[in-house]
Design a protein around this motif. Structure first.
Motif, PDB file in Angstrom:
ATOM      1  N   PHE A   1       2.775  13.845  -1.161  1.00 49.99           N
ATOM      2  CA  PHE A   1       1.570  13.117  -1.514  1.00 49.99           C
ATOM      3  C   PHE A   1       1.278  12.127  -0.392  1.00 49.99           C
ATOM      4  O   PHE A   1       2.204  11.541   0.170  1.00 49.99           O
ATOM      5  CB  PHE A   1       1.763  12.344  -2.825  1.00 49.99           C
ATOM      6  N   TYR A   2      -0.005  11.927  -0.095  1.00 52.46           N
ATOM      7  CA  TYR A   2      -0.387  11.021   0.982  1.00 52.46           C
ATOM      8  C   TYR A   2      -1.593  10.181   0.580  1.00 52.46           C
ATOM      9  O   TYR A   2      -2.459  10.637  -0.168  1.00 52.46           O
ATOM     10  CB  TYR A   2      -0.759  11.798   2.252  1.00 52.46           C
ATOM     11  N   THR A   3      -1.658   8.986   1.126  1.00 49.84           N
ATOM     12  CA  THR A   3      -2.892   8.241   1.008  1.00 49.84           C
ATOM     13  C   THR A   3      -3.880   8.822   2.013  1.00 49.84           C
ATOM     14  O   THR A   3      -3.488   9.376   3.048  1.00 49.84           O
ATOM     15  CB  THR A   3      -2.651   6.743   1.261  1.00 49.84           C
ATOM     16  N   ASP A   4      -5.170   8.711   1.718  1.00 47.27           N
ATOM     17  CA  ASP A   4      -6.178   9.387   2.537  1.00 47.27           C
ATOM     18  C   ASP A   4      -6.141   8.966   3.999  1.00 47.27           C
ATOM     19  O   ASP A   4      -6.377   9.790   4.894  1.00 47.27           O
ATOM     20  CB  ASP A   4      -7.573   9.123   1.965  1.00 47.27           C
ATOM     21  N   SER A   5      -5.843   7.718   4.263  1.00 45.64           N
ATOM     22  CA  SER A   5      -5.931   7.218   5.636  1.00 45.64           C
ATOM     23  C   SER A   5      -4.868   7.793   6.566  1.00 45.64           C
ATOM     24  O   SER A   5      -4.989   7.668   7.789  1.00 45.64           O
ATOM     25  CB  SER A   5      -5.846   5.692   5.649  1.00 45.64           C
TER      26      SER A   5
ATOM     27  N   ARG B   1       2.278   7.207  -6.714  1.00 50.08           N
ATOM     28  CA  ARG B   1       1.547   6.285  -5.852  1.00 50.08           C
ATOM     29  C   ARG B   1       1.678   4.831  -6.280  1.00 50.08           C
ATOM     30  O   ARG B   1       1.193   3.932  -5.604  1.00 50.08           O
ATOM     31  CB  ARG B   1       0.070   6.669  -5.817  1.00 50.08           C
TER      32      ARG B   1
ATOM     33  N   LYS C   1      -3.544  11.124   5.990  1.00 51.17           N
ATOM     34  CA  LYS C   1      -3.534  12.590   5.906  1.00 51.17           C
ATOM     35  C   LYS C   1      -3.877  13.199   7.254  1.00 51.17           C
ATOM     36  O   LYS C   1      -4.806  12.772   7.924  1.00 51.17           O
ATOM     37  CB  LYS C   1      -4.532  13.062   4.846  1.00 51.17           C
TER      38      LYS C   1
ATOM     39  N   GLU D   1       0.832  -1.203   0.000  1.00 48.87           N
ATOM     40  CA  GLU D   1       0.000   0.000   0.000  1.00 48.87           C
ATOM     41  C   GLU D   1       0.863   1.248   0.000  1.00 48.87           C
ATOM     42  O   GLU D   1       1.804   1.375   0.792  1.00 48.87           O
ATOM     43  CB  GLU D   1      -0.884   0.003   1.259  1.00 48.87           C
TER      44      GLU D   1
END
Length: 123
Positions: A58-62, A105, A64, A45
């Motif tokens: 950049f970040y994954t939503d979980s 990503r 942030k 992931e």
């Protein structure tokens, strides 16, 4: 080619913080670096990435609002500050680097990987 090495993992309780480090050898200043995580039997992931231009994060939503990625070009190191850790953050964390990322990503964009550091968050 660039060599990457992670450190900073460990066992912590829910709500605690950890800072992961990814130290790089080779030409670092134009390297895009990302953090991925993986649990046994699950897909890798994307967690966060930082470009060399800007730099831009950049970040994954979980993650942030809880995780912050940063880089120190003088030390050839990328950091992942992880706050308010949750049990679902438990995984092996890998840093990865590329000089030519288009989709930061996507793991296939990266051709240099570290060996990983384990993060375990107990409830």
């Amino acid at each position: 080619q660039v060599q990457l090495g992670e450190s900073g993992g460990g066992l912590v309780q829910t709500g605690a913080s950890l800072r992961l480090s990814c130290a790089a050898s080779g030409h670092f200043n134009t390297l895009t670096v990302a953090w991925f995580r993986q649990n046994p039997g699950k897909e890798r992931e994307f967690v966060a990435a930082i470009s060399w231009v800007g730099p831009t994060s950049f970040y994954t939503d979980s993650v942030k609002g809880r995780f912050t990625i940063s880089r120190d070009n003088a030390k050839n190191t990328v950091y992942l500050q992880m706050n308010s850790l949750k049990p679902e953050d438990t995984a092996a964390y890998y840093c990865a680097g590329t000089y030519k990322a288009i989709n930061v990503r996507r793991g296939s964009e990266y051709d240099n990987w570290g060996q990983g550091t384990q993060v375990t968050v107990s409830s």
